[in-house]
Design a protein around this motif. Structure first.
Motif, short mmCIF file in Angstrom:
data_model
loop_
_atom_site.label_atom_id
_atom_site.label_comp_id
_atom_site.label_asym_id
_atom_site.label_seq_id
_atom_site.Cartn_x
_atom_site.Cartn_y
_atom_site.Cartn_z
N TYR A 194 -5.03 1.45 3.66
CA TYR A 194 -5.71 0.17 3.89
C TYR A 194 -6.05 -0.01 5.37
CZ TYR A 194 -5.98 -4.82 4.95
OH TYR A 194 -6.36 -6.04 5.46
N ILE A 195 -5.09 0.32 6.24
CA ILE A 195 -5.34 0.19 7.68
C ILE A 195 -6.50 1.07 8.11
CG2 ILE A 195 -4.36 0.71 9.97
CD1 ILE A 195 -1.64 -0.18 8.87
N ALA A 196 -6.54 2.31 7.61
CA ALA A 196 -7.61 3.23 7.98
C ALA A 196 -8.97 2.70 7.54
CB ALA A 196 -7.35 4.60 7.34
N VAL A 370 11.69 -4.17 -8.09
CA VAL A 370 11.73 -4.23 -6.63
C VAL A 370 10.32 -4.38 -6.05
CG1 VAL A 370 12.22 -2.90 -4.55
CG2 VAL A 370 13.93 -3.05 -6.35
N VAL A 371 9.35 -3.63 -6.59
CA VAL A 371 7.98 -3.77 -6.10
C VAL A 371 7.48 -5.20 -6.31
CG1 VAL A 371 5.59 -3.02 -6.37
CG2 VAL A 371 7.42 -1.34 -6.47
N VAL A 372 7.80 -5.77 -7.49
CA VAL A 372 7.32 -7.11 -7.79
C VAL A 372 8.00 -8.16 -6.91
CG1 VAL A 372 7.09 -8.86 -9.58
CG2 VAL A 372 6.73 -6.47 -10.15
N VAL A 373 9.31 -8.02 -6.72
CA VAL A 373 9.99 -9.02 -5.88
C VAL A 373 9.68 -8.81 -4.40
CG1 VAL A 373 11.83 -9.33 -7.57
CG2 VAL A 373 12.18 -7.75 -5.67
N GLU A 374 9.20 -7.62 -4.03
CA GLU A 374 8.69 -7.44 -2.67
C GLU A 374 7.59 -8.45 -2.37
OE1 GLU A 374 7.39 -3.42 -2.39
OE2 GLU A 374 9.21 -2.72 -1.41
N MET A 375 6.78 -8.72 -3.38
CA MET A 375 5.68 -9.66 -3.21
C MET A 375 6.20 -11.04 -2.84
SD MET A 375 3.51 -8.66 -6.60
CE MET A 375 3.27 -6.94 -7.08
N ALA A 376 7.40 -11.38 -3.35
CA ALA A 376 7.97 -12.69 -3.06
C ALA A 376 8.22 -12.89 -1.57
CB ALA A 376 9.28 -12.87 -3.83
N GLN A 377 8.37 -11.80 -0.84
CA GLN A 377 8.62 -11.89 0.60
C GLN A 377 7.40 -12.41 1.37
OE1 GLN A 377 12.12 -11.40 0.13
NE2 GLN A 377 11.89 -10.69 2.21
N ILE A 378 6.21 -12.27 0.77
CA ILE A 378 4.99 -12.67 1.50
C ILE A 378 4.15 -13.65 0.68
CG2 ILE A 378 4.85 -10.64 2.97
CD1 ILE A 378 2.84 -9.45 1.01
N PRO A 406 -3.91 -9.15 1.67
CA PRO A 406 -4.31 -7.80 1.25
C PRO A 406 -3.13 -6.90 0.93
CG PRO A 406 -5.61 -8.49 3.13
CD PRO A 406 -4.52 -9.51 2.96
N MET A 407 -2.02 -7.05 1.64
CA MET A 407 -0.84 -6.25 1.37
C MET A 407 -0.23 -6.64 0.02
SD MET A 407 -1.11 -4.66 4.19
CE MET A 407 0.31 -3.75 4.75
N PHE A 408 -0.32 -7.93 -0.32
CA PHE A 408 0.11 -8.39 -1.64
C PHE A 408 -0.69 -7.70 -2.74
CE2 PHE A 408 -0.67 -11.22 -5.23
CZ PHE A 408 0.61 -11.57 -5.63
N LEU A 409 -2.01 -7.62 -2.55
CA LEU A 409 -2.87 -6.96 -3.54
C LEU A 409 -2.54 -5.47 -3.66
CD1 LEU A 409 -6.34 -8.61 -2.79
CD2 LEU A 409 -4.70 -9.19 -4.59
N ALA A 413 -1.43 -3.31 -6.95
CA ALA A 413 -1.98 -2.00 -7.32
C ALA A 413 -0.87 -0.98 -7.51
CB ALA A 413 -2.97 -1.54 -6.24
N MET A 414 0.19 -1.09 -6.69
CA MET A 414 1.33 -0.17 -6.80
C MET A 414 2.03 -0.34 -8.14
SD MET A 414 3.02 2.24 -5.33
CE MET A 414 4.47 3.10 -5.90
N VAL A 415 2.10 -1.57 -8.65
CA VAL A 415 2.71 -1.81 -9.95
C VAL A 415 1.94 -1.07 -11.04
CG1 VAL A 415 3.13 -3.57 -11.72
CG2 VAL A 415 3.73 -4.03 -9.35
N PHE A 416 0.62 -1.17 -11.00
CA PHE A 416 -0.20 -0.48 -12.00
C PHE A 416 -0.08 1.04 -11.85
CE2 PHE A 416 -2.18 -4.66 -12.10
CZ PHE A 416 -2.36 -4.85 -13.47
N LEU A 417 0.07 1.50 -10.61
CA LEU A 417 0.25 2.93 -10.39
C LEU A 417 1.57 3.41 -10.98
CD1 LEU A 417 -0.98 5.43 -9.07
CD2 LEU A 417 0.15 4.81 -6.93
N LEU A 418 2.62 2.59 -10.83
CA LEU A 418 3.92 2.93 -11.43
C LEU A 418 3.84 2.99 -12.95
CD1 LEU A 418 6.65 0.92 -9.45
CD2 LEU A 418 6.61 3.39 -9.84
N ILE A 419 3.10 2.05 -13.52
CA ILE A 419 2.95 2.03 -14.98
C ILE A 419 2.16 3.25 -15.45
CG2 ILE A 419 1.92 0.79 -16.93
CD1 ILE A 419 2.51 -1.81 -15.40
N ALA A 420 1.11 3.60 -14.70
CA ALA A 420 0.28 4.74 -15.09
C ALA A 420 0.99 6.06 -14.87
CB ALA A 420 -1.03 4.70 -14.30
N VAL A 421 1.79 6.14 -13.79
CA VAL A 421 2.49 7.39 -13.46
C VAL A 421 3.99 7.08 -13.31
CG1 VAL A 421 2.50 9.43 -11.98
CG2 VAL A 421 0.43 8.04 -12.15
#
Length: 437
Positions: A194-196, A370-378, A406-409, A413-421
Motif C-alpha cells: 500500500y505504501i509503495a 486476531v486479524v479481526v480484533v486488530e481492526m478494533a485498535q484503529i 486504508p489500513m483497516f481496509l 482484505a487479509m481476512v478474505f485472503l485467510l479464508i481463500a488460503v
C-alpha cells in the motif's frame, strides 16, 4: 426459540448498562455473570465465582502473559527505537515509499519481542514520527501507516492476544505462535505494498531525498539491528526449536531485555521500577478481564445460552463462509466498543460451539480472530491505537481515524485472503509437527 434466547437479551442489557456507566470491563463481566447466576440458577453464586476465578487465574500457561508484558516494558525504556531506525533506514530509503516503510518493518521487528500493539506503537513512533516529519513525509501517511502497522503486535508472536485466546479456548500457545508468523508477515507485506502504491499516487508526496550509501555503509549501519534480532532469535527460536515452552521463552526474553538495557546504559533503578509497575498494571487489567470472562462463561453455561445460540445458528444452515462473514461483521461492530482482548474473552463461550459445529480449525480461527480484533485498535470510538497516536502527535481523533482507514481496509482484505488460503495459518504448524518440533 425466543424463550431460549431470552437470557441473551438480559445479559446484553445488563452488560451495556455497566459498560456505559464507566465500570471497568472486568468488573462489568463479573457483574453480568453474578446477575445471570442469581436470576437463572440456584447454585451459590459466591462459591461458583471463587472456584472459577481461582481456576482461570492459576493456569501455568497464563504465566507467559505478564512476563512478555514486562519484557516489552523494559524494551520500551531502551534506545531500541533509535537503533532500529538507524539500522533500517539505509535499506528502506530506495524502496517506493521510502522511509515510510520503517514504520511497517520497525513495527514488525518490535512486535516479535513485544506482543503488545500499544507498546509497538509507542516504541517505534517515538523515533519514526519526528524523523519522518523532519524529512517532509505527508502527515496522514506517517500517522496512518504507523497506527495500522502497530497492530502487528497482536499478530506476530509473542502475541498477548494469542496467549489469551489459547488460554480461553485451551489450545497450544506455541502452535498459535507458529501459526501467526506467515499471516503476520503477509499482512506486513500488504501494508508495504500500500505504501509503495500510494507514494506514486499521492500528489503531496514530496519527501526530502536520502543521501546515497554504499553497500558497505549499509551493512555497517545494520549493526544497530543485532541486539533486537538476537533477542528475537532467543525468544522465538527457543520455542520453535522445542527448547522452551512459551512461559520459559518469556523468562528468557525478560533476561535478554535486561541485558540489552544494561548494555545500552538505560537499565537504572528507576527504569526497572517503572517497567515493573507498567507490567503489573497491564497484567492486572488483563487478569481481571479473564476472570470476569471465565465467570461469565460459567454463568452462560448454566443458562444453556451458548448451546441454544449455536443450535439457532445451525438452524439457519449457514455455509462456512456465511458464518465467517457474520462473525467478521460481529467482531468489527464489537471492536468499536471493546478492545481486542476483551472481545476475545467475552465471546469465546458463545462462538466456540459455533466454530466447533462448523468444523473450523481452532488454530486457523485464532488467527482469523486476531486479524479481526486488530481492526478494533484503529476503529473509533474506542480504538486504543488512535488514543495513543493522539497523545503522541496532538492530532484530532477524526484525522487519525481517517488516516488509518486504508489500513483497516487492508486488514479486511487479509481476512478474505485467510479464508481463500487457509494454509497461510495452518501449513506451518502442521509442517512443524511433521518434523517433530
Amino acid at each position: 426459540m425466543a424463550s431460549e434466547l431470552l437470557p441473551i437479551g438480559i445479559f446484553l442489557v445488563v452488560l451495556f448498562i455497566l459498560l456505559g456507566s464507566g465500570v471497568w470491563v472486568g468488573l462489568a463481566l463479573l457483574g453480568v455473570a453474578w446477575f445471570g447466576m442469581e436470576l437463572f440458577t440456584s447454585r451459590p453464586v459466591g462459591d461458583a465465582m471463587m472456584t472459577i476465578i481461582w481456576r482461570s487465574s492459576s493456569s501455568w500457561t497464563l504465566t507467559a502473559l505478564p512476563l512478555f508484558i514486562w519484557m516489552g516494558e523494559i524494551l520500551y525504556r531502551t534506545r531500541l527505537s533509535e537503533d532500529m531506525f538507524k539500522g533500517l533506514s539505509p535499506w528502506m530509503a530506495r524502496l517506493p515509499g521510502g522511509l515510510l516503510h520503517t514504520n511497517v518493518v520497525g513495527c514488525t521487528v518490535f512486535a516479535a519481542v513485544s506482543g503488545s500493539s500499544a507498546a509497538t506503537l509507542m516504541t517505534v513512533g517515538k523515533m519514526s514520527v519526528p524523523e519522518l516529519r523532519r524529512r517532509n513525509y505527508p502527515e496522514h501517511l506517517v500517522i496512518g501507516t504507523l497506527a495500522g502497522a502497530a497492530t502487528l503486535g497482536l499478530m506476530i508472536p509473542p502475541s498477548l492476544t494469542l496467549i489469551v485466546y489459547g488460554v480461553t479456548i485451551n489450545e497450544s500457545i506455541t502452535k498459535l505462535f507458529i501459526a501467526g508468523i506467515v499471516p503476520g508477515l503477509v499482512l506486513a507485506a500488504l501494508f508495504m505494498g500500500y505504501i509503495a502504491v500510494i507514494s506514486k499516487l499521492s500528489k503531496n508526496y514530496r519527501p526530502e531525498p536520502e543521501p546515497r550509501m554504499s553497500f558497505a555503509e549499509k551493512l555497517k549501519r545494520s549493526r544497530f539491528l543485532i541486539p533486537v534480532l538476537t533477542l528475537i532469535l532467543v525468544v522465538i527460536g527457543s520455542m520453535y526449536l522445542g527448547f522452551a515452552t512459551a512461559t520459559e521463552a518469556a523468562a528468557f526474553g525478560v533476561i535478554g531485555a535486561m541485558v540489552l538495557a544494561a548494555v545500552q546504559g538505560s537499565l537504572t533503578r528507576q527504569s526497572l521500577i517503572d517497567s515493573l509497575l507498567g507490567a503489573t498494571r497491564t497484567s492486572a487489567m488483563i487478569a481481571l478481564i479473564l476472570a470476569g470472562a471465565a465467570f461469565l462463561s460459567l454463568s452462560m453455561g448454566f443458562t444453556g445460552l451458548p448451546r441454544a445460540l449455536a443450535a439457532w445458528i445451525n438452524s439457519l444452515h449457514l455455509s462456512r463462509f456465511e458464518l465467517l462473514m457474520a462473525l467478521l461483521v460481529f467482531y468489527i461492530v464489537l471492536g468499536c466498543f471493546l478492545d481486542g482482548i476483551s472481545s476475545v474473552v467475552l465471546t469465546m463461550a458463545v462462538v466456540e460451539p459455533m466454530i466447533r459445529q462448523a468444523g473450523i480449525d481452532f488454530i486457523w480461527f485464532g488467527i482469523f480472530v486476531v486479524v479481526v480484533v486488530e481492526m478494533a485498535q484503529i476503529t473509533p470510538p474506542i480504538g486504543f491505537n488512535l488514543f495513543v497516536m493522539q497523545g503522541m502527535t496532538g492530532h484530532q481523533m477524526n484525522f487519525i481515524a481517517k488516516a488509518a482507514f486504508p489500513m483497516f481496509l487492508i486488514m479486511v482484505a487479509m481476512v478474505f485472503l485467510l479464508i481463500a488460503v487457509p494454509d497461510l495459518a495452518t501449513w506451518l504448524p502442521s509442517h512443524m509437527r511433521e518434523i517433530g518440533l
